[in-house]
Design an enzyme around this catalytic site. Sequence first.
Site, PDB file in Angstrom:
ATOM      1  CG  ASP A 166      -1.872   1.200   1.227  1.00  0.00           C
ATOM      2  OD1 ASP A 166      -2.384   1.552   0.148  1.00  0.00           O
ATOM      3  OD2 ASP A 166      -2.088   1.807   2.292  1.00  0.00           O
ATOM      4  CB  SER A 167       0.212   4.747  -0.881  1.00  0.00           C
ATOM      5  OG  SER A 167      -1.069   4.830  -0.281  1.00  0.00           O
ATOM      6  CB  CYS A 222      -2.653   1.175  -2.854  1.00  0.00           C
ATOM      7  SG  CYS A 222      -2.756   2.879  -3.353  1.00  0.00           S
ATOM      8  CD  GLU A 230      -2.740   8.981   6.282  1.00  0.00           C
ATOM      9  OE1 GLU A 230      -1.816   9.189   7.071  1.00  0.00           O
ATOM     10  OE2 GLU A 230      -2.894   7.891   5.687  1.00  0.00           O
ATOM     11  CB  CYS A 256      -9.968   5.410  -1.389  1.00  0.00           C
ATOM     12  SG  CYS A 256      -8.590   6.140  -0.496  1.00  0.00           S
ATOM     13  CG  HIS A 291      -7.069   6.441   3.798  1.00  0.00           C
ATOM     14  ND1 HIS A 291      -6.225   5.745   2.974  1.00  0.00           N
ATOM     15  CD2 HIS A 291      -6.276   7.143   4.648  1.00  0.00           C
ATOM     16  CE1 HIS A 291      -4.961   6.025   3.298  1.00  0.00           C
ATOM     17  NE2 HIS A 291      -4.972   6.868   4.305  1.00  0.00           N
TER      18      HIS A 291
HETATM   19  N1  DGL Z   1      -4.030   3.975  -0.673  1.00  0.00           N
HETATM   20  C1  DGL Z   1      -4.622   4.998  -1.509  1.00  0.00           C
HETATM   21  C2  DGL Z   1      -5.753   4.379  -2.338  1.00  0.00           C
HETATM   22  O1  DGL Z   1      -6.364   3.392  -1.962  1.00  0.00           O
HETATM   23  C3  DGL Z   1      -5.104   6.184  -0.701  1.00  0.00           C
HETATM   24  C4  DGL Z   1      -3.989   7.019  -0.097  1.00  0.00           C
HETATM   25  C5  DGL Z   1      -3.061   7.618  -1.130  1.00  0.00           C
HETATM   26  O2  DGL Z   1      -3.437   8.580  -1.835  1.00  0.00           O
HETATM   27  O3  DGL Z   1      -1.948   7.118  -1.240  1.00  0.00           O
HETATM   28  O4  DGL Z   1      -6.043   4.877  -3.405  1.00  0.00           O
END
Ligand code: DGL
Length: 283
Positions: free
Chosen positions: A12-13, A76, A155, A187, A189
């Site tokens: 993930d990011s 992600c 966040e 997403c 989050h």
């Molecule tokens: N993990 C990213 C997503 O699911 C969200 C956070 C980011 O922008 O890195 O798209």
Amino acid sequence: MEDSNRAIGLLDSGVGGLTVAREIFKLLPEEDIIYYGDTLHLPYGPKDLNLVREYVEKIINYLITEKNVKAVVIACNTATSAALDYVQNKFDIPIFGMIKSAAAKAVKISSSQKIAVIGTEGTVNSRAYQEAILKLNSEAGLFAEACPEFVDLVEEGKFDGPEVKKTAKKYLQPLKEAEVDSLILGCTHFPYLSPVLAEIMGAEVTLINPAHEMAVEVKETLNKIGLLKNKAAAEAEHKFIVSDQSRISRRFLEHGRRFLGLEVLEFKEENIFSQEFNWEEII
Ligand code: DGL
């Protein structure tokens, strides 16, 4: 080690992908998981997708060569939009992404076929969800909204309250007006905001969490190809790694720990990007 007893890599990011880890833990409790969060480059959402693809390729290469994983889950959504087809062609282990199974679920359950997707700018502008839905039903009515402020709120550890509600109303109003009957939370989050999103959209709209659909897909596929862990093997081990410790949001992490039902949640730092590539050469 027997092929099927090796770990599954999850990338993930950042630490938002814990929402995806949770679904994998629930459905595949015996599997070893190595989670890699690229906190050094968070957020991926507003970045050029070519650059995101380079990051993803580098992480998968590391998970395979250094960690000997048997499969990779791209938790992600932005990274899936940017890189899934590319890395599936490049590497010879199973690689799963967030989009296809959620799109299939939406088409299956929507009675009006008016379907909405929310995600980062990268995910929405890539049209990856939209194309995946249209492939299954070319007549589907699609409504997509980039909601970057949701990522910032989560966040900061804000999951409810007046600020979240106000922001959610702003983003969701056009989708409500379009009278969609299903909403894909595209997403990592967004599942944290589910109660607020459900309240605003109303009882007639079904929220779809791609993490759950993807975990089902991972289980079915690994079972089919004989890569599920042997149940008699040792207890599951979960390892959490990030590219930059100092950029983990502590408030979010504490919530993530409780969300996963863990006593402790600790991330080790392994910066695999210490030799950053010259990104001007990439585009
Ligand atoms: N993990 C990213 C997503 O699911 C969200 C956070 C980011 O922008 O890195 O798209």
